[in-house]
Design a protein around this motif. Structure first.
Motif, mmCIF file in Angstrom:
data_model
loop_
_atom_site.group_PDB
_atom_site.id
_atom_site.type_symbol
_atom_site.label_atom_id
_atom_site.label_comp_id
_atom_site.label_asym_id
_atom_site.label_seq_id
_atom_site.Cartn_x
_atom_site.Cartn_y
_atom_site.Cartn_z
ATOM 1 N N TRP A 1 0.831 -1.214 0.000
ATOM 2 C CA TRP A 1 0.000 0.000 0.000
ATOM 3 C C TRP A 1 0.861 1.258 0.000
ATOM 4 C CZ3 TRP A 1 -4.333 0.341 -2.010
ATOM 5 C CH2 TRP A 1 -5.318 -0.636 -1.870
ATOM 6 N N GLU A 2 1.995 1.207 0.693
ATOM 7 C CA GLU A 2 2.909 2.351 0.664
ATOM 8 C C GLU A 2 3.440 2.583 -0.749
ATOM 9 O OE1 GLU A 2 3.978 4.547 2.934
ATOM 10 O OE2 GLU A 2 2.705 3.781 4.540
ATOM 11 N N VAL A 3 3.735 1.499 -1.462
ATOM 12 C CA VAL A 3 4.222 1.619 -2.839
ATOM 13 C C VAL A 3 3.149 2.239 -3.728
ATOM 14 C CG1 VAL A 3 4.900 0.318 -4.899
ATOM 15 C CG2 VAL A 3 5.909 -0.244 -2.676
ATOM 16 N N VAL A 4 1.905 1.776 -3.586
ATOM 17 C CA VAL A 4 0.812 2.328 -4.392
ATOM 18 C C VAL A 4 0.708 3.837 -4.182
ATOM 19 C CG1 VAL A 4 -1.703 2.390 -4.657
ATOM 20 C CG2 VAL A 4 -0.519 0.190 -4.511
ATOM 21 N N GLN A 5 0.727 4.265 -2.927
ATOM 22 C CA GLN A 5 0.572 5.695 -2.645
ATOM 23 C C GLN A 5 1.794 6.493 -3.091
ATOM 24 O OE1 GLN A 5 -1.469 6.651 1.247
ATOM 25 N NE2 GLN A 5 -1.144 4.463 1.561
ATOM 26 N N ALA A 6 2.987 5.963 -2.856
ATOM 27 C CA ALA A 6 4.199 6.679 -3.267
ATOM 28 C C ALA A 6 4.271 6.803 -4.783
ATOM 29 C CB ALA A 6 5.438 5.968 -2.728
ATOM 30 N N ALA B 1 4.250 10.308 -6.789
ATOM 31 C CA ALA B 1 5.341 10.614 -7.716
ATOM 32 C C ALA B 1 4.798 10.945 -9.101
ATOM 33 C CB ALA B 1 6.311 9.437 -7.786
ATOM 34 N N ALA B 2 3.821 10.166 -9.558
ATOM 35 C CA ALA B 2 3.240 10.419 -10.879
ATOM 36 C C ALA B 2 2.560 11.785 -10.929
ATOM 37 C CB ALA B 2 2.241 9.316 -11.224
ATOM 38 N N LEU B 3 1.845 12.131 -9.876
ATOM 39 C CA LEU B 3 1.180 13.432 -9.835
ATOM 40 C C LEU B 3 2.203 14.566 -9.765
ATOM 41 C CD1 LEU B 3 -1.726 12.560 -7.374
ATOM 42 C CD2 LEU B 3 -1.972 13.142 -9.796
ATOM 43 N N GLY B 4 3.261 14.361 -8.977
ATOM 44 C CA GLY B 4 4.278 15.399 -8.866
ATOM 45 C C GLY B 4 4.992 15.652 -10.178
ATOM 46 N N ASP C 1 -5.655 2.419 -12.622
ATOM 47 C CA ASP C 1 -6.166 1.048 -12.734
ATOM 48 C C ASP C 1 -5.041 0.028 -12.571
ATOM 49 O OD1 ASP C 1 -8.709 2.000 -13.129
ATOM 50 O OD2 ASP C 1 -8.664 1.788 -15.315
ATOM 51 N N GLU C 2 -3.884 0.317 -13.161
ATOM 52 C CA GLU C 2 -2.758 -0.614 -13.058
ATOM 53 C C GLU C 2 -2.301 -0.777 -11.612
ATOM 54 O OE1 GLU C 2 0.314 -0.849 -16.482
ATOM 55 O OE2 GLU C 2 -0.251 1.270 -16.341
ATOM 56 N N LEU C 3 -2.186 0.324 -10.891
ATOM 57 C CA LEU C 3 -1.740 0.242 -9.503
ATOM 58 C C LEU C 3 -2.731 -0.537 -8.650
ATOM 59 C CD1 LEU C 3 -0.339 3.858 -8.925
ATOM 60 C CD2 LEU C 3 0.972 1.727 -8.851
ATOM 61 N N LEU C 4 -4.013 -0.290 -8.864
ATOM 62 C CA LEU C 4 -5.023 -0.993 -8.071
ATOM 63 C C LEU C 4 -5.039 -2.489 -8.382
ATOM 64 C CD1 LEU C 4 -7.945 1.583 -8.251
ATOM 65 C CD2 LEU C 4 -6.599 0.994 -6.236
ATOM 66 N N SER C 5 -4.968 -2.825 -9.654
ATOM 67 C CA SER C 5 -5.045 -4.241 -10.027
ATOM 68 C C SER C 5 -3.771 -5.000 -9.664
ATOM 69 C CB SER C 5 -5.323 -4.380 -11.526
ATOM 70 O OG SER C 5 -4.260 -3.833 -12.294
ATOM 71 N N ALA C 6 -2.648 -4.275 -9.555
ATOM 72 C CA ALA C 6 -1.373 -4.935 -9.248
ATOM 73 C C ALA C 6 -1.086 -4.996 -7.756
ATOM 74 C CB ALA C 6 -0.230 -4.202 -9.953
ATOM 75 N N ARG D 1 4.062 -7.630 -10.224
ATOM 76 C CA ARG D 1 3.367 -6.678 -11.103
ATOM 77 C C ARG D 1 3.433 -5.269 -10.537
ATOM 78 N NH1 ARG D 1 -2.541 -7.833 -12.022
ATOM 79 N NH2 ARG D 1 -2.322 -5.965 -13.315
ATOM 80 N N LEU D 2 3.251 -5.150 -9.226
ATOM 81 C CA LEU D 2 3.288 -3.827 -8.599
ATOM 82 C C LEU D 2 4.667 -3.192 -8.775
ATOM 83 C CD1 LEU D 2 1.880 -1.667 -6.933
ATOM 84 C CD2 LEU D 2 2.587 -2.892 -4.860
ATOM 85 N N THR D 3 5.706 -3.992 -8.628
ATOM 86 C CA THR D 3 7.063 -3.482 -8.830
ATOM 87 C C THR D 3 7.244 -2.990 -10.262
ATOM 88 O OG1 THR D 3 7.982 -4.937 -7.132
ATOM 89 C CG2 THR D 3 9.511 -4.095 -8.787
ATOM 90 N N ALA D 4 6.688 -3.718 -11.214
ATOM 91 C CA ALA D 4 6.817 -3.315 -12.619
ATOM 92 C C ALA D 4 6.094 -1.996 -12.883
ATOM 93 C CB ALA D 4 6.273 -4.418 -13.525
ATOM 94 N N VAL D 5 4.887 -1.855 -12.324
ATOM 95 C CA VAL D 5 4.123 -0.616 -12.533
ATOM 96 C C VAL D 5 4.828 0.562 -11.869
ATOM 97 C CG1 VAL D 5 1.936 0.558 -12.111
ATOM 98 C CG2 VAL D 5 1.942 -1.869 -12.734
ATOM 99 N N ALA D 6 5.271 0.368 -10.618
ATOM 100 C CA ALA D 6 5.960 1.448 -9.911
ATOM 101 C C ALA D 6 7.267 1.816 -10.605
ATOM 102 C CB ALA D 6 6.221 1.036 -8.465
#
Length: 362
Positions: free
Chosen positions: A156-161, A165-168, A193-198, A204-209
């Motif tokens: 969850w920390e990765v999703v939020q970070a 970062a993307a917004l910044g 959508d990618e962050l939520l599904s991963a 997968r989450l590591t790849a999206v981040a």
């Protein structure tokens, strides 16, 4: 009763003398749920202290944000500075439910709407590197942990970070909680959508981040350096004859800067003198986010402010001290018909912030 009508009735009942008020938030949108509350921003004349209050009114859950115009402006500036303008959105994207000022509510909505549309601007190099480092460090933690509980929290920390970062990097406003997701969906719905599904799949989450990190400049861990303030700079001496009048002024008084960013390289302190001529009063003003400490050198100045809507004054003598909290409208008066009043001032900001006002009520 619809939300706008409910908010209007609430303001008329609880704040019959309000200058103006807005209702905003999810309750006015398609995202409204059964628990959505009325976010009501109320502006009162001469309010001494802003406050937030949660209550239930005729069955409606209500969050009240009650301000003077001075405190509202200060809180809006703070939100914009931290790139999370939740209060500005309530006002700009909400509905005006009352306005007894002849249009100031609509004018404020327009100004805030333009500021929101302009976006927060780009991140500084230091901010970008901090975001890259933080997300890189989280991904390393995610790769290394074998504890299922730790992994769940880190994901969850990765999703939020990654979202922040993307917004910044995208020069978009931030949010917290559900508003972080809403801001990301408005900016990049595919990434949201990618962050939520991963989320439940570390690989997968590591790849999206990691894709987000590439947009920001790539992973950053080894070699990252964030410097603190220097601890061993030389002392600076500002002689009496070197005080500068090149600082913010108010009518009826003269300020001289001694210690500032320009004169001494200070970063969190301003210090100088104020001179008020005999039988003179300054204009009403406040000093923004600065805390101000005043030492009376000579003369018998008075310091006037509002308390519970009534003028109060502190009459001072040489050797006395006065403390002025942030954003408090006040003025200096010198009732002596023959002697100038001189005080030494110290403020908790680098430069002299002076906001001149039409009255003590702001």
């Amino acid at each position: 009763m619809d939300p706008v009508s409910a908010a209007r009735a609430l303001v008329e009942e609880m704040f019959p003398g309000a200058m103006y008020a807005f209702v905003g938030g999810s309750v006015l949108t398609e995202s409204r749920t059964s628990t959505s509350d009325l976010d009501v921003v109320v502006v009162l004349d001469g309010l001494a202290r802003p406050y937030r209050e949660s209550l239930r009114w005729r069955g409606w859950p209500v969050d009240l944000f009650v301000h003077s115009e001075t405190s509202l402006a200060a809180y809006l500036d703070k939100d914009f500075e931290r790139r999370q303008p939740s209060l500005a959105r309530m006002c700009a994207e909400g509905a005006v439910v009352t306005d007894r000022t002849g249009g100031r509510a609509s004018d404020l909505q327009t100004a805030l709407g333009e500021r929101l549309a302009a976006g927060p601007g780009g991140l500084t190099t230091a901010q970008t590197e901090r975001a890259r480092y933080g997300l890189s460090d989280l991904l390393d933690d995610l790769a290394g942990t074998t504890d299922p509980g730790e992994q769940a929290f880190i994901r969850w920390e990765v999703v939020q970070a990654a979202a922040r970062a993307a917004l910044g990097v995208g020069r978009r406003w931030q949010g917290s909680g559900k508003w972080l997701l809403r801001e990301l969906r408005a900016h990049d719905p595919a990434l949201a959508d990618e962050l939520l599904s991963a989320h439940d799949d570390p690989a997968r989450l590591t790849a999206v981040a990691s894709k987000v990190l590439e947009r920001a400049g790539g992973r950053l861990w080894e070699g990252y350096r964030a410097e603190g303030d220097p601890f061993h700079r030389p002392l600076r001496h500002i002689a009496a004859g070197e005080l500068s009048g090149e600082t913010a002024q108010s009518s009826g008084m003269r300020r001289l800067a001694a210690i500032s960013g320009a004169t001494a390289g200070s970063s969190r302190l301003w210090m100088g003198q104020t001179h008020v001529a005999p039988a003179t009063r300054s204009s009403d003003h406040h000093h923004g986010a600065s805390e101000t400490a005043i030492y009376v050198v000579s003369g018998t100045p008075s310091f006037v402010f509002l308390e519970d809507g009534e003028e109060r004054r502190h009459d001072a003598r040489p050797g006395d001290y006065i403390f002025v909290p942030p954003y408090v409208p006040h003025r200096e008066e010198n009732p002596d018909p023959s002697q100038e009043a001189v005080v030494v001032i110290a403020r908790s900001t680098q430069e002299a912030i002076v906001v001149n006002l039409p009255s003590l009520a702001g």
